[in-house]
Design a protein around this motif. Sequence first.
Motif, short mmCIF file in Angstrom:
data_model
loop_
_atom_site.label_atom_id
_atom_site.label_comp_id
_atom_site.label_asym_id
_atom_site.label_seq_id
_atom_site.Cartn_x
_atom_site.Cartn_y
_atom_site.Cartn_z
N THR A 39 36.64 23.80 19.08
CA THR A 39 36.42 24.34 17.73
C THR A 39 37.27 23.60 16.72
N GLY A 40 36.94 23.78 15.46
CA GLY A 40 37.72 23.20 14.37
C GLY A 40 37.71 24.16 13.19
N PRO A 41 38.63 23.93 12.23
CA PRO A 41 38.75 24.85 11.10
C PRO A 41 37.54 24.79 10.17
N VAL A 42 37.20 25.97 9.64
CA VAL A 42 36.08 26.04 8.68
C VAL A 42 36.48 26.88 7.47
N ILE A 43 35.85 26.57 6.36
CA ILE A 43 35.89 27.45 5.20
C ILE A 43 34.50 28.05 5.14
N LEU A 44 34.46 29.39 5.08
CA LEU A 44 33.16 30.06 5.14
C LEU A 44 32.76 30.53 3.76
N ALA A 45 31.52 30.28 3.38
CA ALA A 45 31.06 30.68 2.05
C ALA A 45 29.63 31.19 2.12
N GLY A 46 29.25 31.90 1.04
CA GLY A 46 27.90 32.43 0.94
C GLY A 46 26.98 31.47 0.22
N PRO A 91 32.90 26.39 16.51
CA PRO A 91 32.60 25.25 17.39
C PRO A 91 32.24 24.00 16.59
N LEU A 92 32.72 22.86 17.05
CA LEU A 92 32.40 21.59 16.38
C LEU A 92 30.92 21.27 16.53
N SER A 93 30.29 21.88 17.53
CA SER A 93 28.87 21.62 17.77
C SER A 93 27.94 22.46 16.88
N LEU A 94 28.53 23.30 16.02
CA LEU A 94 27.71 24.18 15.16
C LEU A 94 26.76 23.34 14.30
N LYS A 95 25.50 23.83 14.19
CA LYS A 95 24.47 23.08 13.46
C LYS A 95 23.82 23.95 12.39
#
Length: 375
Positions: free
Chosen positions: A313-320, A338-342
Amino acid sequence: MTAKISRFLANDEPDTPCLVVDLDVIEGNYRALRRYLPVAQVYYAVKANPAAPVIDLLAGLGSCFDTASRAEIESVLEAGAGAERISFGNTIKKQRDIAWAYERGVRLFAFDSEAELEKLAVAAPGSKVFCRLLMNCEGADWPLSRKFGCDAQMAKDLLIQARDLGLDPYGISFHVGSQQTRLDQWEVAVGKTAMLFSALNEAGIELKMVNLGGGLPARYRDDVESVDRYATAIMDAMTRHFGNDLPQMIVEPGRSLVGDAGVIEAEVVLISRKSYDEDARWVYLDIGKFGGLAETMDESIKYRLETGRDGPTGPVILAGPTCDSADILYEKFQYQMPLSLKVGDKVRILAAGAYTTSYSAVNFNGFAPLKAYFV
Ligand SMILES: *Cc1c(COP(=O)(O)O)cnc(C)c1O
């Protein structure tokens, strides 16, 4: 996530974003609270999830209801619960709404000010009224402080005034703050309440009821104490301050009854970076602050998120998805995904049954209000 919710999502493949609520979980939460806190009457705080299936279920189980408006009162009456099971618990009411509720038989009202008391005396003569105490809401992830309640000295004077105005000075209420993570907060509040009971007794008024408010938590990212621990803390505080002569007790759970019962299914719309040397990915979902996740304001409520992918996994900023820069869910608190997120992947937001549909905007940017299914 419960088996019923997974089955529904797998079989019906509803369009996202949507909330799916397992009514059995709400029933289980209600029964657990009744089991551990049998002496307290439950008034479900309708605002947490005002959907008809939820109100119908709880009305059928014998719950009473804490309401804030005409529409909430109407939905409870439509579910077949009589007016005697309704508290008009908002301290900020129009006089004509008080009169309307009174006409329909509601006889239990909250207040925290002289002006509200005067409205009640005119529009709901003889009714039972309870005064809300100001709390500091320490330990609460979603504090309800400052806006509601008055201090103890004022509460005493107002309850005396209530009697003089022909109302029935019935009791004291407080709310220790929503998603209250500390068990000791009821101790402070109940202590103040008991002192007011004595002070008013000296003034010839016998209060009869303590409204312990809501505040019991749902389980988001962090673990919380179980409902039986909360019930024990509340009962310990009550018996310490009132002895064996317990007054009538009311609890007003919202979040703790419906929060854990719902899952939001959302979809990844976009994954991007702001520069070549930035590590964190921006992950934009099809739901944001305006689509039902308003409690991410100041990153107060931190939902548990699930994707269908695993691996590093890696860090994310989540937004709408909306065109408002306030529509960022989590930036300071760095979620990992997950880094594999698409793009197109599903993301599940767990324990999202409370304060989501009722907080979603009507049509901001053309996005429809959060749809809900009940299974
Ligand atoms: C919102 C509210 C509740 C419910 O609070 P929870 O923390 O969700 O349990 C209870 N009582 C009053 C007066 C409220 O405004």
